[in-house]
Design a protein around this motif. Structure first.
Motif, PDB file in Angstrom:
ATOM      1  N   MET B 221       0.826  -1.194   0.000  1.00 55.21           N
ATOM      2  CA  MET B 221       0.000   0.000   0.000  1.00 55.21           C
ATOM      3  C   MET B 221       0.868   1.253   0.000  1.00 55.21           C
ATOM      4  O   MET B 221       0.623   2.190  -0.768  1.00 55.21           O
ATOM      5  CB  MET B 221      -0.896  -0.009   1.231  1.00 55.21           C
ATOM      6  N   VAL B 222       1.903   1.271   0.838  1.00 59.22           N
ATOM      7  CA  VAL B 222       2.788   2.432   0.895  1.00 59.22           C
ATOM      8  C   VAL B 222       3.499   2.621  -0.456  1.00 59.22           C
ATOM      9  O   VAL B 222       3.607   3.732  -0.964  1.00 59.22           O
ATOM     10  CB  VAL B 222       3.807   2.257   2.039  1.00 59.22           C
ATOM     11  N   PHE B 223       3.932   1.521  -1.041  1.00 62.90           N
ATOM     12  CA  PHE B 223       4.627   1.607  -2.319  1.00 62.90           C
ATOM     13  C   PHE B 223       3.711   2.208  -3.386  1.00 62.90           C
ATOM     14  O   PHE B 223       4.089   3.147  -4.097  1.00 62.90           O
ATOM     15  CB  PHE B 223       5.092   0.209  -2.739  1.00 62.90           C
ATOM     16  N   VAL B 224       2.489   1.702  -3.466  1.00 60.18           N
ATOM     17  CA  VAL B 224       1.558   2.191  -4.486  1.00 60.18           C
ATOM     18  C   VAL B 224       1.231   3.663  -4.256  1.00 60.18           C
ATOM     19  O   VAL B 224       1.203   4.473  -5.183  1.00 60.18           O
ATOM     20  CB  VAL B 224       0.274   1.344  -4.485  1.00 60.18           C
ATOM     21  N   MET B 225       0.993   4.020  -2.977  1.00 57.68           N
ATOM     22  CA  MET B 225       0.676   5.422  -2.694  1.00 57.68           C
ATOM     23  C   MET B 225       1.843   6.322  -3.086  1.00 57.68           C
ATOM     24  O   MET B 225       1.644   7.413  -3.623  1.00 57.68           O
ATOM     25  CB  MET B 225       0.374   5.601  -1.206  1.00 57.68           C
ATOM     26  N   ALA B 264       1.340   8.847 -19.891  1.00 58.86           N
ATOM     27  CA  ALA B 264       1.984   8.711 -18.580  1.00 58.86           C
ATOM     28  C   ALA B 264       0.960   8.312 -17.521  1.00 58.86           C
ATOM     29  O   ALA B 264       1.235   7.485 -16.649  1.00 58.86           O
ATOM     30  CB  ALA B 264       2.671  10.017 -18.192  1.00 58.86           C
ATOM     31  N   ALA B 265      -0.246   8.900 -17.614  1.00 59.58           N
ATOM     32  CA  ALA B 265      -1.300   8.558 -16.658  1.00 59.58           C
ATOM     33  C   ALA B 265      -1.652   7.087 -16.768  1.00 59.58           C
ATOM     34  O   ALA B 265      -1.854   6.407 -15.761  1.00 59.58           O
ATOM     35  CB  ALA B 265      -2.539   9.417 -16.902  1.00 59.58           C
ATOM     36  N   VAL B 270      -1.914   1.653 -14.708  1.00 59.28           N
ATOM     37  CA  VAL B 270      -1.750   0.214 -14.907  1.00 59.28           C
ATOM     38  C   VAL B 270      -0.900  -0.377 -13.781  1.00 59.28           C
ATOM     39  O   VAL B 270      -1.256  -1.392 -13.184  1.00 59.28           O
ATOM     40  CB  VAL B 270      -1.122  -0.081 -16.287  1.00 59.28           C
ATOM     41  N   VAL B 271       0.215   0.311 -13.460  1.00 56.94           N
ATOM     42  CA  VAL B 271       1.076  -0.200 -12.393  1.00 56.94           C
ATOM     43  C   VAL B 271       0.304  -0.251 -11.074  1.00 56.94           C
ATOM     44  O   VAL B 271       0.315  -1.245 -10.340  1.00 56.94           O
ATOM     45  CB  VAL B 271       2.340   0.682 -12.245  1.00 56.94           C
TER      46      VAL B 271
END
Ligand code: ATP
Ligand code: MG
Lengths: 359, 291, 266
Positions: B221-225, B264-265, B270-271
């Motif tokens: 979660m931290v990584f994605v945020m 870019a968005a 996607v990631v």
């Protein structure tokens, strides 16, 4: 019994492919205490919810005083209900809970206050009106729920296993309260339970549910003495079943042979049976006589276990064919003294206390 | 409740009843809002990445082919990864300590965690801008202690971003980890001790493995945020060290290049969604993030 | 052992040491900003040479700060009200409903929460440019509502799931119409969820920067945008004053939450 007060006519309820209630027909007299007794999933709650208006039946009708209830929405049916789970309004005090139906009906304050006091007295919870539900025990909460459901003098009170979350001792205590309150208010009660003892203790009549239909309706003694189906016989009171051969049948009576050694005539017959067909003989443990002396008219069995149960002694026996039969005798009965496991004994029974169930 | 209006026998018994809103209809206003102002705009933006300036995948070729943009992707993943690892290393002992602390002390720590989480993001970032600047307190203290002779460049670079982001993300990893550790039955560790495990073995063989699902969920979660963070990198990173979210904003605001902005968005989207899918698949929780 | 305070031995000191340092790390910037806002140094020297209220005076003397704060407040209040109302309707539908796609719909309602805000900001910016909502109060409200709604649905939905529907049924049998039963029984019983939804919605809108940066116009900007724009120019202590007031607001909100939670419990 007076004229039908509440009539349930051919009620059916299907949930997609599942049929919860198949065809329920029932007449209830005013002031009657009628219990729905049956195993889990037999459609008791569904029938009650249809009466309350929470579910619409797939077919059938319900008449109260001769008029259909089905087009009346729940909140205008004026029916009282006590649920299985605790349903007191958590943010309101006990007094406010009981006053709720009266406030909704916009009664004058003085009248509401008087009624709340009367209801608290009825369920013996005077002095509790300012408590919050969370500060009450389960039994107290259900008593408040009962008071709330009776506060607006409903013609019918529905109770869906209201005591199932309570322990045995408390349950018996509140059963007495419910009986007293029923006698005091003369409200018509439809009560759901799967505890036969509770049903027998409380009800005027019992409707035994099985797989979405009512198998039999009657008073406790009627159901006990004259079960219409094997299912009712199994559900009311204790019973054992022996396979038997029908020697002759007619006029609701049968003569049968058990274990090839013994024939008994004139036993009440339920279902269909003819000479030579197989059937089941039902015997009640407390109606069997045990004797240590060999006799021609007795059924030979072997004692497999003896259990002391307080005022009763339970003797488990086995027939020569390996079927189990229980016998219940009062403590200190002379037939038990000196009885041991493995002893051969003879059982006798009265034809009227037994039942034969055909196909 | 679904109301049937007709019985088997064909007799209608409920027409007098006022028709109530069905449950699905209750969700309609929110659904309309979301489709109109969330789904449609996002889809339009993503469409523009393959239609502007000319139809085709040109924007993606440029975005993924150029070394300038590649450095931005590297920056983004590097910082997010660092922030995640540091948060985890600090967060685990803190969550563990919270789980064994007396209630009073724990509630003080919780209050500070909440205060930090709820304080305006810009206010917190501003504080770090001031603290980390060349003449800021941190450099002064370090020089005063004799650890360094001249001020360290702590801001306008990825160091600053990493410090600021770790500060923001710490509560997001401590709180879920605390929940996981608090749920572990102490009897399990007593059993491990009775089996002969020493403290170190108990930690490595029992406590850590039991906490791994919580750690993984929190870390993901931290990584994605962090990947999609905009404000803190923009203020603490300076213009030379851009991250992905800033790049998107720059394409749209200063360059007015909607095609590249959309591309870019899409990459970011996607990631993000892929990582959330991983989380749902393996940890089955719908833990939520913040901004 | 490892989860028993008295059996941790010297490990306890290590754990507590890290915790104290981390807590200090979390708390210090906040205290630091508050202290600096009263310092006299234009260059934010610490410790400040002397103390002053000058930055607060400058803050309140500038009508643009007040205007942006007022705009933020208006938007946040409208968003809070709409978010709670929509959250209520949606949660009732999602919790009680048995329709197909319910799970999918639930997931869709929560996506704005996990999506990078910058994507939504850019997408809405383009969309609002086309339909003329950019730089309007309506535009702000809509975009913040999209961001706040998931929190509202989550808080109210959780509360509703923990509420036994039989209690509402009991109220209906008592004679309350379905709507009356919801208003007089269900809503008070889930008030803690509604309260959380309101707080989260308010904070989401009040603190939101990213969408606001794109949505704002020279005539209409929110407080975070004003802070952002100021910070991009220089690190003036006026921002420290503004930040301190924001921190104060956070503390007040936390106290309010604690008090209300206590009140709701008893
Ligand atoms: N909403 C529903 N959807 C589908 N099936 C249902 C629904 N409600 C009840 N049923 C089914 O209908 C049957 C009868 O259920 P009902 O609740 O009336 O039983 P019951 O006699 O009250 O049992 P219990 O003693 O467990 O309360 C069960 O098989 C149940 O699974
Ligand atoms: Mg039931």
């Amino acid at each position: 019994m007076s004229k039908p007060f509440l009539q349930i006519r051919g009620i059916r309820k299907e949930y997609g492919p599942v049929t919860a209630v198949q065809d329920v027909n029932l007449d209830v007299a005013q002031g009657e205490f009628l219990t729905f007794l049956g195993p889990s999933g037999s459609g008791k709650s569904t029938t009650l919810y249809i009466l309350a208006g929470f579910e619409d039946p797939t077919g059938g009708d319900i008449l109260l005083n001769g008029e259909s209830l089905l087009s009346t929405p729940s909140h205008k049916r004026n029916i009282g209900m006590v649920f299985q789970r605790y349903t007191l309004f958590p943010h309101l005090s006990v007094g406010e809970n009981i006053a709720f139906p009266l406030k909704v009906r916009r009664l004058p304050k003085a009248e509401i206050d008087a009624k709340v006091r009367q209801m608290l007295k009825l369920v013996r919870l005077e002095g509790f009106e300012d408590r919050k539900p969370a500060q009450m025990s389960g039994g107290q909460q259900q008593r408040v729920a009962l008071a709330r459901a009776l506060a607006y003098d409903p013609p019918v009170l529905l109770m869906d296993e209201p005591l199932s979350a309570l322990d045995k001792k408390l349950r018996e205590e509140i059963q007495h309260e419910i009986r007293r309150i029923h006698q005091q208010t003369e409200v018509t009660i439809l009560y759901v339970t799967h505890d036969q003892e509770e049903a027998l203790r409380l009800s005027d009549r019992i409707a035994v549910f099985s797989k979405g239909v009512i198998d039999q309706i009657g008073t406790g003694p009627e159901l006990y003495a004259n079960p219409a189906t094997r299912f009712v016989a199994e559900f009311i009171g204790d019973s054992d079943f022996l396979p038997c051969n029908v020697v002759s049948a007619g006029n609701g009576r049968a003569e049968i042979a058990i274990c090839e050694t013994m024939t008994v005539a004139d036993i009440p017959l339920h279902g269909t049976a003819s000479s030579g067909s197989k059937a089941a003989l039902m015997l009640r443990p407390e109606r069997l006589l045990l004797s240590k002396r060999q006799s021609e008219s007795g059924l030979p069995v072997t004692v497999s276990d003896i259990t002391f149960l307080g005022n009763n002694v339970h003797v488990a026996t086995k027939t020569s064919k390996g079927n189990n039969l229980s016998v219940r005798l009062p403590f200190g009965h002379e037939a038990i003294s000196g009885l041991n496991r493995g002893d051969a004994v003879w059982l006798k029974f009265d034809a009227e206390s037994a039942h034969v169930f055909g196909q | 409740m679904v109301s049937h209006t007709e019985t088997d026998s064909g007799r209608a018994y409920a027409p007098t009843r006022v028709r109530r809103l069905t449950d699905f209809e209750l969700t309609l206003p929110a659904l309309v809002l979301l489709v109109l102002f969330f789904v449609v705009p996002v889809v339009i933006l993503l469409m523009r990445s393959v239609t502007e300036p000319v139809p085709g995948l040109g924007n993606y070729v440029e975005l993924l082919g150029s070394s300038t943009y590649l450095r931005i992707f590297t920056n983004t993943f590097l910082v997010s990864g660092l922030v995640t690892v540091v948060s985890l290393l600090i967060g685990f002992p803190v969550a563990w300590a919270l789980a064994v602390m007396p209630g009073r002390a724990a509630s003080i720590v919780f209050a500070i965690l909440l205060l930090s989480m709820w304080t305006n993001l810009l206010a917190r970032t501003y504080a770090w801008m001031v603290l980390l600047q060349r003449t800021g307190v941190i450099n002064k203290v370090l020089i005063g202690l004799g650890l360094i002779d001249k001020p360290l460049p702590l801001v306008n670079n990825l160091t600053g971003v990493t410090i600021g982001m770790t500060y923001i993300m710490l509560p997001f990893i401590i709180l879920p980890l605390y929940g996981v550790i608090k749920k572990i039955d102490p009897a399990i560790l007593q059993a491990a001790a009775l089996c002969g495990a020493n403290r170190w073995q108990s930690l490595v063989r029992v406590l850590l493995p039991l906490a791994v699902p919580g750690m993984a969920a929190g870390a993901l979660m931290v990584f994605v945020m962090s990947l999609g963070y905009f404000v803190t990198p923009a203020l603490l990173g300076g213009t030379a060290n851009m991250m992905l979210a800033e790049l998107i904003a720059q394409f749209v605001q200063s360059l007015v290049n909607w095609g590249m902005g959309g591309a870019a968005a899409l990459v970011l989207l996607v990631v993000t969604l892929a990582l959330y899918a991983v989380q749902l698949r393996f940890f089955g929780t719908d833990r939520m993030g913040g901004r | 052992m490892l989860l028993n305070l008295n059996r941790l031995g010297w490990w306890k000191l290590v754990l507590f040491g890290i915790t104290v340092l981390t807590t200090a790390f979390l708390l210090l910037p906040i205290l630091f900003i508050a202290a600096l806002s009263f310092g006299s140094s234009q260059w934010l020297i610490f410790p400040p040479p002397s103390w002053t209220l000058r930055w607060y005076q400058e803050l309140f003397a500038d009508p643009r700060w007040l205007a942006s704060a007022w705009t933020s407040f208006q938007i946040a209040i409208i968003v809070t009200v709409l978010s709670v109302l929509l959250g209520l309707a949606t949660s009732f539908g999602l919790t009680r409903g048995r329709f197909a796609f319910r799970e999918g719909l639930k997931a869709l309602f929560l996506t704005p929460m996990i999506l990078p805000v910058v994507v939504l900001a850019v997408a809405l910016y383009a969309f609002f440019l086309k339909i003329g909502l950019n730089g309007t109060l309506t535009g702000f409200v809509i975009s913040h509502l999209v961001l706040a709604l998931p929190f509202s649905i989550l808080s109210i939905g959780n509360a509703l799931e923990g509420f036994d529907k039989s209690i509402e049924d009991a109220a209906v049998l008592c004679g309350a119409s379905p709507l009356e039963a919801k208003v007089r029984v269900t809503l008070p019983a889930i008030s803690h969820g509604i309260f959380s939804a309101a707080i989260f919605s308010f904070l989401t809108s009040w603190d939101e920067v990213v969408v606001a940066i794109f949505m704002s116009s020279p005539t209409l900007q929110t407080l975070p945008v004003k802070v952002w724009a100021t910070l991009r120019q220089d690190l003036t202590p006026v921002v420290a004053a503004a930040s301190t007031l924001l921190i104060l607001l956070t503390v007040l909100l936390m106290v309010l939450v604690a008090v209300v939670r206590k009140g709701l419990k008893s």
